[in-house]
Write an enzyme that holds these catalytic residues in place. Structure first.
Site, PDB file in Angstrom:
ATOM      1  CG  HIS A 297      -2.545  -8.481   6.833  1.00  0.00           C
ATOM      2  ND1 HIS A 297      -1.713  -8.767   5.777  1.00  0.00           N
ATOM      3  CD2 HIS A 297      -3.662  -9.202   6.621  1.00  0.00           C
ATOM      4  CE1 HIS A 297      -2.324  -9.617   4.969  1.00  0.00           C
ATOM      5  NE2 HIS A 297      -3.502  -9.898   5.471  1.00  0.00           N
TER       6      HIS A 297
ATOM      7  CE  LYS B 165      -4.091  -1.982   1.865  1.00  0.00           C
ATOM      8  NZ  LYS B 165      -5.090  -1.890   0.814  1.00  0.00           N
TER       9      LYS B 165
END
Ligand code: NAD
Length: 478
Positions: free
Chosen positions: A235, A177
């Site tokens: 994550h 990201k």
């Protein structure tokens, strides 16, 4: 900038992930002009298709997952002409000699294992046995990378039997990201933040990954995993590492990954009181977790909040609060750094007390926001107010920001370029499991039941209490 030409083989090329993320992502890179003329994408899966059948399927996927695109568009057709297909059996001999003929030896070759982890070892060994993977070939593997330390070691071993670590790209799409990389730019390209980036000036950090969806559809799989394994071990841990790590000497794969590994190794074991696990109940919009999981007795968590501490000089005394869950109030992922208040206020008590907050939003709208305290405008005397110094990329950077590649696209292009910085190394994954395993073992041994929570809320009450106890508050989920 175009990458070197390549052959990318997608094992599991007809699967959900390939259709929803990988192939549309590659199409976007094609449209952006990043794919050289003679680059090829080769689907390899169990279905009995030919090139035309695969192209047709991918055309449908692009139309389904990319609004406004149709498989009759000229550009889509041009992209589809780069696609090839070979039916293959990961566990048998069928298809491998065909694949060997298709993959060129004189260009970059990458093999994306978009199949269940049970097939990783088979694919890796057959790529070698059939002489398909040349010395510089890369393999890309998907999550979940194991379900505990033992299985992660087994997977690492199975891959290491056929490939060197520098050829193995373990995907965690959170690392792809834009904002996550921007966190590194903010930290290490500005003189403003780094001197304050420690326990002396930071009160605590909150990392939230909230989802509105439940586990419906894949409840059976999820029930064997739960939020800790499915989200925290990978994550949230990666986001924690990038927030807490020491400055690497260079922005290079092993320099960055060495520092991340040190963070994981500095994590303390977590006390039972510092963990809240939850399960959503039913509401008018959908069934309960146990119904979705088709397991009335399930003790698996669809929500977890925890306080995590690091034993090192930089962070001693600054807790990191992690939370993630399904069917929450809003879809939101963010890392929020709460600075301490000033050591002494020169203003009256009724001016209020304030502290700076830096938030790094991953979704929905990627951006960075810094709250600073200023005087409330007007004649009302010295009253303080917090205002945002906002940096939503789209506003600050204009049209260029609209072309930000999706995480998968960026990561696949990094594979072709041979850049492992944003991929997890084997020892990182193992260290993360080594920290996770005893936490899960402890709640299993105690037979802890997850607390029920209403869908559309911020999770169980106990998670709010956990913060109140420490005179802190969770950020709003919105
Ligand atoms: P899927 O079940 O939709 O697709 C599986 C693919 O593997 C199919 O193309 C199938 O033909 C192929 N396959 C299965 N057995 C095979 C064999 N013996 N030989 C050759 N090919 C075989 O699965 P998916 O959802 O696309 O997931 C693929 C991987 O990605 C899994 O490891 C999953 O955990 C991971 N993943 C998926 C998602 C997602 O959103 N779908 C997200 C993150 C990670």
């Amino acid at each position: 900038i175009p990458v070197d030409t390549f052959d990318l083989v997608i094992f599991g090329g007809t699967g959900d992930l390939a259709r929803r993320k990988i192939l549309p992502g590659l199409y976007r890179r094609f449209v952006a002009g990043q794919m050289p003329e003679d680059a090829r994408i080769i689907g390899a899966a169990r279905s009995d298709l030919d090139d035309a059948g695969f192209r047709d399927m991918v055309g449908d996927a692009i139309a389904e997952f990319m609004p406004g695109q149709s498989k009759t568009d000229k550009t889509v057709k041009q992209f589809l002409s780069r696609l090839h297909y070979t039916a293959i059996d990961a566990r048998g001999e069928a298809g491998w000699s065909n694949l060997a003929k298709l993959v060129r030896k004189d260009v970059v070759s990458a093999f994306y294992f978009s199949v269940g982890p049970g097939l990783f070892g088979d694919l890796a060994s057959r790529l070698q046995k059939h002489g398909i993977a040349q010395e510089n070939a890369r393999i890309v593997v998907e999550k979940p990378f194991g379900r505990d330390l033992a299985s992660a070691k087994e997977l690492n071993g199975a891959l290491a039997a056929s490939f060197e670590e520098h050829q193995i790209y373990r995907i965690d799409h959170y690392l792809g990201k834009e904002t996550v990389q921007n966190l590194m730019a903010v930290r290490f390209a500005n003189v403003l933040f780094e001197p304050l980036w420690n326990a002396q000036y930071i009160d605590h950090v909150q990392i939230t990954v909230a989802e509105t969806v439940g586990v419906g559809g894949r409840g059976g799989y999820y029930d064997k995993s739960g939020a800790m394994r499915d989200m925290v071990q990978n994550h949230l841990m990666q986001l924690l590492c990038l927030t807490a790590m020491e400055p690497p000497a260079r922005f290079e794969p092993d320099a960055v990954r060495d520092e991340k590994l040190k963070v994981i190794r500095a994590l303390d074991p977590v006390e039972a009181d510092d963990i809240v696990r939850g399960q959503y109940v039913a509401d008018e919009n959908g069934p309960s977790y146990v119904e979705d999981a088709e397991n009335q007795d399930s003790l698996t968590e669809s929500y977890i909040a925890m306080k995590v501490k690091l034993s090192n000089w930089r962070w001693n005394g600054t807790p990191f609060y992690l939370r993630t869950g399904k069917r929450l109030k809003a879809r939101m992922s963010e890392i929020v750094v709460h600075f301490k208040e000033t050591p002494h206020s020169i203003f009256d008590e009724d001016a209020g007390s304030h502290a700076n907050v830096l938030s790094i939003r991953l979704q929905p709208d990627e951006g960075i926001d810094l709250r600073v305290t200023i005087k409330e405008p007007g004649p009302g005397g010295m009253r303080l107010v917090d205002v945002p110094l906002d940096m939503t990329f789209a506003d600050a950077l204009g049209p260029e920001a609209e072309d930000i590649p999706d995480a998968y696209e960026r990561l696949i292009m990094d594979v072709i370029r041979g850049n492992q910085t944003l991929f997890m190394r084997g020892d990182e994954v193992e260290a993360a499991w080594a920290w996770t395993d005893p936490i899960i073992a402890a709640w299993k041994a105690r037979g802890d039941r997850p607390k029920p929570y209403e869908p559309g809320t911020t999770g169980p009450e106990d998670a709010l209490m956990m913060m109140h106890r420490e005179h802190r508050r969770w950020r709003e989920i919105k």
